[in-house]
Enzyme design. Structure first.
Site, PDB file in Angstrom:
ATOM      1  CD  GLU A  26     -17.285  -2.272 -14.115  1.00  0.00           C
ATOM      2  OE1 GLU A  26     -17.908  -3.326 -14.336  1.00  0.00           O
ATOM      3  OE2 GLU A  26     -16.187  -2.010 -14.640  1.00  0.00           O
ATOM      4  CB  CYS A  76     -20.522   0.481 -26.543  1.00  0.00           C
ATOM      5  SG  CYS A  76     -21.157   1.494 -27.867  1.00  0.00           S
TER       6      CYS A  76
HETATM    7 ZN   LIG Z   1     -16.745  -3.050 -18.847  1.00  0.00          ZN
HETATM    8 ZN   LIG Z   2     -22.866   2.438 -26.597  1.00  0.00          ZN
END
Ligand SMILES: [Zn+2]
Ligand SMILES: [Zn+2]
Length: 186
Positions: A135, A145
């Site tokens: 966060e 990601c």
């Molecule tokens: Zn997130």
């Molecule tokens: Zn990453």
């Protein structure tokens, strides 16, 4: 806002958050983001965000209040709560962050699941640490990601969280360094 005098990450517990959780979070945030951390209570409660119909707390107004109550030397603020959080499009969230903003929040309640059949606190603790970094990463402008082991990977359940490592992938590390440089020349 993000002037050179703002150089601290504030960890703000709300409710019964114990030091055995705050200490590892503080040191891990320092390791990943490089800023000193300080534990400081900014809000007495988040009753203003309670929605009786759902029996949950709406995290977005809490973020707004946190950003407003942050001291001038706070570069970012992370709140830790033990109540169930939601945003209207989801049944629940582990946490929420202002993307590229000041405040984020993590709830311990869902990440606690599965602890009953574990003999140790450790999986629970490391989940909270990972989600706290995740966060806070959003407040440093990091997006989700695709790399499963990266801390910025989006997790749907506790096993996804357990699969993540305690590191950002190389790509996210570079993005974080760039963002920190950008903030510091402001
Ligand atoms: Zn997130
Ligand atoms: Zn990453």
């Amino acid at each position: 806002m993000n002037s050179k005098s703002a150089n601290k990450i504030i960890i703000s517990p709300i409710g019964d958050i114990t030091p055995d959780l705050l200490v590892p979070i503080a040191s891990e945030l320092n390791r990943i983001f490089g800023y000193p951390t300080e534990v400081l209570s900014l809000l007495d409660d988040i009753d203003f965000a309670f929605q009786p119909g759902r029996n949950q707390y709406h995290s977005t107004p809490v973020l707004e209040q946190l950003a407003l109550s942050a001291p001038a030397d706070a570069i970012k603020v992370l709140a830790l709560v033990e109540v169930d959080l939601f945003i209207p499009i989801l049944t629940h969230v582990y946490g929420e962050a202002q993307l590229g903003g000041k405040a984020c929040i993590v709830s311990t309640i869902r990440l606690n699941e599965g602890r009953s059949y574990q003999n140790t606190q450790e999986p629970f603790q490391s989940r909270i640490v990972k989600e706290a970094i995740h966060e806070l990463g959003h407040t440093f402008n990091l997006r989700h990601c695709r790399e499963h082991t990266c801390l910025m990977h989006y997790c749907r359940d506790e096993s996804d969280v357990d699969r993540k490592s305690d590191q950002l992938c190389r790509y996210c590390k570079v993005l974080l360094e760039d963002e920190i440089k950008r903030m510091e020349v402001k």
